[in-house]
Design an enzyme around this catalytic site. Structure first.
Site, PDB file in Angstrom:
ATOM      1  N   PHE A  25       0.679  -1.252   0.023  1.00  0.00           N
ATOM      2  CA  PHE A  25       0.181  -0.145   0.138  1.00  0.00           C
ATOM      3  C   PHE A  25       0.559   1.339  -0.427  1.00  0.00           C
ATOM      4  O   PHE A  25       0.583   1.989  -0.796  1.00  0.00           O
ATOM      5  CB  PHE A  25      -0.851   0.037   1.629  1.00  0.00           C
ATOM      6  CG  PHE A  25      -2.205   1.414   1.731  1.00  0.00           C
ATOM      7  CD1 PHE A  25      -2.853   1.890   0.843  1.00  0.00           C
ATOM      8  CD2 PHE A  25      -1.361   1.678   3.178  1.00  0.00           C
ATOM      9  CE1 PHE A  25      -2.927   2.940   1.050  1.00  0.00           C
ATOM     10  CE2 PHE A  25      -2.146   3.447   3.069  1.00  0.00           C
ATOM     11  CZ  PHE A  25      -2.892   3.666   2.141  1.00  0.00           C
ATOM     12  N   LEU A  83       5.769  -7.953   8.577  1.00  0.00           N
ATOM     13  CA  LEU A  83       4.568  -7.898   8.726  1.00  0.00           C
ATOM     14  C   LEU A  83       3.117  -6.877   9.400  1.00  0.00           C
ATOM     15  O   LEU A  83       4.221  -6.581  10.234  1.00  0.00           O
ATOM     16  CB  LEU A  83       4.177  -9.412   9.688  1.00  0.00           C
ATOM     17  CG  LEU A  83       3.443 -10.437   9.262  1.00  0.00           C
ATOM     18  CD1 LEU A  83       3.228 -10.846   7.817  1.00  0.00           C
ATOM     19  CD2 LEU A  83       3.821 -11.819  10.271  1.00  0.00           C
ATOM     20  N   TYR A 148       3.167  -7.622  17.177  1.00  0.00           N
ATOM     21  CA  TYR A 148       3.728  -6.823  16.117  1.00  0.00           C
ATOM     22  C   TYR A 148       4.569  -5.974  16.491  1.00  0.00           C
ATOM     23  O   TYR A 148       5.816  -5.797  16.048  1.00  0.00           O
ATOM     24  CB  TYR A 148       2.815  -6.610  15.189  1.00  0.00           C
ATOM     25  CG  TYR A 148       2.752  -5.028  14.774  1.00  0.00           C
ATOM     26  CD1 TYR A 148       3.422  -5.804  13.264  1.00  0.00           C
ATOM     27  CD2 TYR A 148       2.119  -4.309  15.316  1.00  0.00           C
ATOM     28  CE1 TYR A 148       3.436  -4.591  12.259  1.00  0.00           C
ATOM     29  CE2 TYR A 148       2.773  -3.110  14.122  1.00  0.00           C
ATOM     30  CZ  TYR A 148       3.143  -3.255  13.037  1.00  0.00           C
ATOM     31  OH  TYR A 148       3.304  -1.438  11.478  1.00  0.00           O
ATOM     32  N   LYS A 152       8.582  -4.566  16.324  1.00  0.00           N
ATOM     33  CA  LYS A 152       8.921  -3.663  15.729  1.00  0.00           C
ATOM     34  C   LYS A 152       9.520  -2.356  16.450  1.00  0.00           C
ATOM     35  O   LYS A 152      10.950  -2.455  16.149  1.00  0.00           O
ATOM     36  CB  LYS A 152       7.827  -2.670  15.607  1.00  0.00           C
ATOM     37  CG  LYS A 152       7.054  -2.818  14.187  1.00  0.00           C
ATOM     38  CD  LYS A 152       7.863  -2.922  12.766  1.00  0.00           C
ATOM     39  CE  LYS A 152       7.323  -2.275  11.827  1.00  0.00           C
ATOM     40  NZ  LYS A 152       8.177  -2.434  10.597  1.00  0.00           N
ATOM     41  N   PHE A 174       1.679   7.011  12.671  1.00  0.00           N
ATOM     42  CA  PHE A 174       0.573   5.803  13.923  1.00  0.00           C
ATOM     43  C   PHE A 174      -0.511   5.955  12.582  1.00  0.00           C
ATOM     44  O   PHE A 174       0.224   5.661  11.262  1.00  0.00           O
ATOM     45  CB  PHE A 174      -0.185   7.705  14.576  1.00  0.00           C
ATOM     46  CG  PHE A 174      -0.023   8.149  15.368  1.00  0.00           C
ATOM     47  CD1 PHE A 174      -0.632   7.441  16.664  1.00  0.00           C
ATOM     48  CD2 PHE A 174       1.847   7.815  15.307  1.00  0.00           C
ATOM     49  CE1 PHE A 174       0.153   7.799  17.522  1.00  0.00           C
ATOM     50  CE2 PHE A 174       2.897   8.411  16.699  1.00  0.00           C
ATOM     51  CZ  PHE A 174       2.347   8.304  17.322  1.00  0.00           C
ATOM     52  N   ASN A 175      -1.233   5.629  12.486  1.00  0.00           N
ATOM     53  CA  ASN A 175      -2.577   4.509  11.768  1.00  0.00           C
ATOM     54  C   ASN A 175      -2.654   5.926  10.426  1.00  0.00           C
ATOM     55  O   ASN A 175      -2.549   7.269  10.546  1.00  0.00           O
ATOM     56  CB  ASN A 175      -3.725   4.928  12.135  1.00  0.00           C
ATOM     57  CG  ASN A 175      -4.113   3.539  13.349  1.00  0.00           C
ATOM     58  OD1 ASN A 175      -3.207   3.906  14.777  1.00  0.00           O
ATOM     59  ND2 ASN A 175      -4.843   2.458  13.181  1.00  0.00           N
TER      60      ASN A 175
END
Length: 308
Positions: A25, A83, A148, A152, A174-175
Site C-alpha cells: 500500500f 508483517l 507486532y 518493531k 501512527f495509523n
C-alpha cells in the site's frame, strides 16, 4: 558522530532508491512520489518479479537479500516491508520478518563499497502501547502490548547497533489510510461498506480513538526525511497528523459524505484484548526538521476513498 550519509545528496538523476515492500500500500505511493522527482526506484518484492524495477527477494533469507542489495547498489533505502496486520495469528512470523528481515537488510547494506546516503526504516507508533499521556512524543518510553509492536521495537533496538556504520532514520507512523489499502484495515472496511450501500457493519470498540493520516501525507514526510532533511540520521520520528478521531466520528463523517445510513453492530470477536484506547501523536519533532505542515483533513481522505 560522522555518518557516511553526511556527504552531499546525489542529484535526482544519480539516485537509485531501493524500496522494500514496493508492491505494498505505502510502497505504491512512495515509488510514484520518488519517480516524480526523477529518482530510479528498484523494489524488493515477495513472489515473482513482474517488472524490470522489481527483484524477487525473501527477507528471511540473508543470502537472497545480500544478492539483491549487491545488484542494486542503492544510494538510498526505504524499508517498508514487514508483517503489519496486528491480528495475524503466527507470532514467530512477526519476528522473522520485522526483526530478522531488517537485520539481513542492514547486514547486506553494510557490505557495500559505497554505503547509502540514507536508510529509512519504518517502525510503528504501536511500540508506545498504552501510555497514560494525552499526546505521545518520541520521549515516551515504548511499552508494546502485542507481538507486532514488540517485533518493531526489537527492530529499532537492533538498528541502533548499526548507527555508527549506517545513516539510519527510524519513523514511527501512527495509523494512516487511503485508496488501495486492504479492506481488512478499519477505514477501508468502513468505506467499502458505505460504497456498496451495505445494510449493516460489524465493528469492535466504537470509542477507540486514533491519530489517522492520509497515506499521501505519510509518503511526503518519508520522501523529505530521505532526500531533503539535514541532521536526521540516527534519529527517530513520529509520523502523524496530531489529531485523533474516534471510530464513532469516522462512521458519522462517512455516513454524511456518502448519504447512506447503515446499522452498526458491535461484534465481541472484533474487540481486541490489549486494545489501545487512544493514540494521539505529536509531530513537533518532525516539524522541527521538515518545517511546518498541515495534514490533509480526514473528511478529504474519506471523500477521496469514497469517490475512487
Amino acid at each position: 558522530m560522522t555518518h557516511p550519509g553526511s556527504k552531499p545528496t546525489p542529484s535526482a538523476a544519480d539516485q537509485t532508491i531501493l524500496v522494500t515492500g514496493l508492491r505494498g500500500f505505502t510502497g505504491h505511493y512512495l515509488a510514484s512520489s520518488l519517480r516524480a522527482r526523477g529518482a530510479q526506484v528498484i523494489g524488493l518484492v515477495q513472489g515473482d518479479a513482474q517488472n524490470a524495477d522489481e527483484i524477487s527477494t525473501d527477507l528471511t533469507d540473508a543470502a537472497s537479500v545480500k544478492a539483491a542489495v549487491t545488484q542494486v547498489q542503492p544510494t538510498h533505502v526505504v524499508h517498508l516491508a514487514g508483517l503489519a496486520f496486528v491480528g495475524h495469528g503466527d507470532a514467530q512470523a512477526f519476528y522473522a520478518v520485522n526483526l530478522f528481515g531488517t537485520l539481513h537488510l542492514l547486514e547486506a547494506l553494510d557490505t557495500l563499497k559505497t554505503p547509502p546516503h540514507r536508510i529509512l526504516l519504518s517502525s510503528s507508533a504501536n511500540v508506545y502501547g498504552t501510555p497514560a499521556v494525552e499526546v505521545i512524543d518520541e520521549s515516551i518510553c515504548p511499552a508494546p502490548v502485542n507481538h507486532y509492536a514488540c517485533s518493531k521495537l526489537a527492530m529499532e533496538h537492533m538498528a541502533h547497533t548499526w548507527l555508527d556504520k549506517l545513516p539510519i532514520v527510524i519513523t514511527r507512523p501512527f495509523n494512516y489510510t487511503g485508496v488501495g489499502q486492504d479492506d481488512k484495515f478499519l477505514i477501508p472496511k468502513i468505506v467499502n461498506h458505505f460504497k456498496r450501500r451495505a445494510p449493516f457493519i460489524e465493528l469492535g470498540n466504537l470509542d477507540v480513538s486514533r491519530d489517522f493520516s492520509d497515506v499521501r501525507d505519510v509518503v511526503d514526510r518519508y520522501v523529505k526525511l530521505l532526500l531533503d532533511a539535514e541532521g536526521v540520521a540516527g534519529q527517530t520520528f513520529n509520523v502523524c497528523s496530531g489529531q485523533a478521531h474516534s471510530l464513532r466520528e469516522i462512521m458519522a463523517l462517512t455516513e454524511q459524505l456518502s448519504g447512506h445510513s447503515l446499522d452498526i453492530r458491535v461484534n465481541p470477536a472484533f474487540v481486541r484484548a490489549n486494545e489501545v484506547p487512544r493514540l494521539l501523536g505529536s509531530a513537533a519533532r518532525l516539524q522541527q526538521y521538515l518545517g511546518p505542515f498541515s495534514p490533509i483533513p480526514m473528511e478529504q481522505t474519506l471523500r477521496w476513498m469514497l469517490e475512487t
